[in-house]
Scaffold this motif. Structure first.
Motif, short mmCIF file in Angstrom:
data_model
loop_
_atom_site.label_atom_id
_atom_site.label_comp_id
_atom_site.label_asym_id
_atom_site.label_seq_id
_atom_site.Cartn_x
_atom_site.Cartn_y
_atom_site.Cartn_z
N ASP A 44 0.88 -1.24 0.06
CA ASP A 44 0.06 0.01 0.01
C ASP A 44 0.91 1.28 0.05
O ASP A 44 0.61 2.39 0.85
N SER B 29 2.05 0.00 4.24
CA SER B 29 1.80 -0.70 5.38
C SER B 29 3.08 -1.67 5.63
O SER B 29 3.62 -1.99 4.73
N TYR C 230 -4.94 -9.38 7.20
CA TYR C 230 -4.00 -8.19 7.24
C TYR C 230 -4.03 -7.55 8.55
O TYR C 230 -4.73 -6.64 9.11
N MET D 257 -1.83 -5.84 10.61
CA MET D 257 -0.47 -5.00 10.63
C MET D 257 -0.53 -4.45 12.05
O MET D 257 -1.60 -3.83 12.51
N TRP E 157 -3.99 -0.51 8.58
CA TRP E 157 -3.78 -0.75 7.20
C TRP E 157 -3.45 0.52 6.28
O TRP E 157 -2.71 1.21 6.75
N ALA E 158 -3.71 0.72 5.19
CA ALA E 158 -2.99 1.63 4.08
C ALA E 158 -2.92 3.22 4.53
O ALA E 158 -4.01 3.72 4.85
N ILE F 59 -11.60 2.92 5.24
CA ILE F 59 -10.17 2.59 5.21
C ILE F 59 -9.61 3.47 3.94
O ILE F 59 -10.07 4.24 3.24
N ASP F 60 -8.15 3.44 3.83
CA ASP F 60 -7.47 3.83 2.75
C ASP F 60 -7.74 5.39 2.61
O ASP F 60 -7.91 5.81 1.48
N GLU G 142 -11.32 0.03 -3.72
CA GLU G 142 -10.59 0.33 -2.48
C GLU G 142 -9.37 1.07 -2.96
O GLU G 142 -9.18 1.27 -4.14
N GLY G 143 -8.64 1.78 -2.18
CA GLY G 143 -7.25 2.32 -2.58
C GLY G 143 -7.37 3.51 -3.23
O GLY G 143 -6.78 3.67 -4.36
N THR H 6 -4.63 -8.36 -3.53
CA THR H 6 -4.80 -7.11 -3.41
C THR H 6 -3.72 -6.05 -4.56
O THR H 6 -2.82 -6.71 -4.78
N HIS I 57 -2.66 -1.76 -4.94
CA HIS I 57 -2.62 -0.81 -4.40
C HIS I 57 -1.56 0.06 -4.79
O HIS I 57 -0.50 -0.22 -4.92
N HIS J 288 2.33 -2.48 -5.28
CA HIS J 288 2.99 -3.72 -4.59
C HIS J 288 2.47 -4.94 -5.06
O HIS J 288 1.62 -5.17 -6.01
N ARG K 83 3.35 -8.81 1.16
CA ARG K 83 3.75 -8.04 -0.29
C ARG K 83 5.00 -7.14 -0.02
O ARG K 83 5.38 -7.11 0.82
O1 FUB Z 1 -3.27 -3.61 3.50
C1 FUB Z 1 -4.63 -3.80 3.83
C2 FUB Z 1 -5.55 -3.32 2.74
O2 FUB Z 1 -5.35 -4.31 1.60
C3 FUB Z 1 -5.42 -2.15 2.15
O3 FUB Z 1 -6.03 -1.12 3.03
C4 FUB Z 1 -6.25 -2.25 1.03
O4 FUB Z 1 -6.23 -1.12 0.11
C5 FUB Z 1 -5.56 -3.43 0.51
O5 FUB Z 1 -4.04 -3.40 -0.14
#
Ligand code: FUB
Length: 328
Positions: free
Chosen positions: A20, A35, A51, A53, A88-89, A139-140, A227-228, A276, A278, A293, A305
């Protein structure tokens, strides 16, 4: 920690997994806000539990002939009072002499929110505000500070990102499914306050339309928003680029207004290894670059990733040439 000289279409770093990437030029260098993917054998599902993180590391490079630097841990989950899991991102912005890191995480009720952290340095460390941005969800986040100094935050992601649960304006854990012939859900945009810590207005939905002015439909998975979001400016126009999710493309749409509507134009990046996709797009000196990525370094594990880059080329009419992530 210093790494190797970057090579197009190769992982920028290999000592950690990163995803991301949001790239910006700050203080004459390229800073990348990714991320930080963790190694684990937990569940992999549409809810995005894989995910998991817990912190952010910021990368930088002086230019494309110099090594990538990992500036270490810039912000950790334990130091974000309102967040419970899944950093996340993120994205970063500079205004008022301060660097801002915008990031999504689940709050203590399991609902994705967007928070802000600040620093005097683009490399961090960042200190999180005690609470998430009031009225934020999903998100994002991606922030555009426009030439008139107005700052817009774009955000939203389907499925694990919970965007479809906010159709009524409040969180609906079990929303009814959109029919394929209904307009697709769009990303959200809000003007940020002068101090960048709150929304100046309620987020509004962005409309993405085709060349005939008709909304892109929910069933049009090759073009609909997933997304993204990323917004950059080229020749005075606003380019909104995003992931199509289930069809794994990075695509874009263009507008003369940062709030849209945006007219769909085409594909920037064909599918990568891993579920994914992004990205971000940034100008450095006189060239444009795509940061993205894939999961090639981990042999295709969705949540492990690596951030990569490629040069991006515009045609004379302002359209973007499609990039193959695996050129021969
Ligand atoms: O990295 C977690 C999620 O996966 C991101 O927020 C999305 O955009 C996708 O890449």
């Amino acid at each position: 920690m210093n790494s190797k000289i970057p090579v197009p279409h190769q992982p920028l770093v290999s000592h950690i997994y990163t995803a991301d990437p949001s790239a910006h030029v700050f203080e004459g260098k390229i800073y990348i806000y990714p991320s930080h993917d963790l190694e684990h054998d937990g569940p992999d599902n549409d809810n995005g539990d894989q995910y998991a993180m817990e912190d952010y590391h910021i990368l930088s490079l002086d230019n494309f002939s110099s090594p990538v630097v990992d500036h270490g841990e810039a912000l950790h989950l334990r130091d974000i009072p309102w967040a419970s899991k899944q950093l996340w991102a993120p994205d970063a912005a500079f205004k008022n002499g301060i660097y801002y890191l915008f990031f999504p995480a689940r709050d203590h009720d399991g609902i994705f929110r967007i928070g802000v952290a600040t620093s005097n340095s683009p490399a961090g460390p960042f200190k999180a505000e005690p609470d998430y941005i009031p009225g934020s969800y999903s998100i994002d986040p991606a922030v555009l500070v426009d030439e008139d100094d107005k700052a817009y935050i774009y955000f939203g992601g389907l499925w694990g990102g919970q965007l479809e649960k906010w159709q009524t304006g409040t969180f609906e854990p079990n929303p009814s499914e959109l029919k394929p012939d209904q307009p697709a859900l769009g990303p959200r945009v809000a003007l940020l306050s002068e101090d960048m810590l709150t929304f100046q207005q309620e987020p509004q939905e962005i409309s993405i339309i085709d060349e005939e002015g008709q909304p892109i439909l929910a069933g049009d998975e090759d073009r609909r928003y997933f997304e993204g979001p990323w917004v950059h400016k080229y020749n005075g126009l606003y380019y909104l680029s995003y992931s199509t999710g289930s069809t794994h493309k990075l695509v874009y749409a263009v507008s003369d207004n940062p709030l849209g509507p945006f007219t769909f134009k085409g594909t920037i990046l064909t599918p990568v290894i891993g579920w994914t996709t992004h990205h971000s797009i940034v100008q450095f000196e006189d060239k444009w670059y795509l940061f993205y990525h894939d999961s090639s370094l981990s042999g295709g594990v969705n949540h492990k990733r690596s951030v990569k880059y490629a040069e991006l080329t515009y045609n004379a009419d302002g359209t973007i040439q499609t990039i193959d992530p695996y050129p021969s």
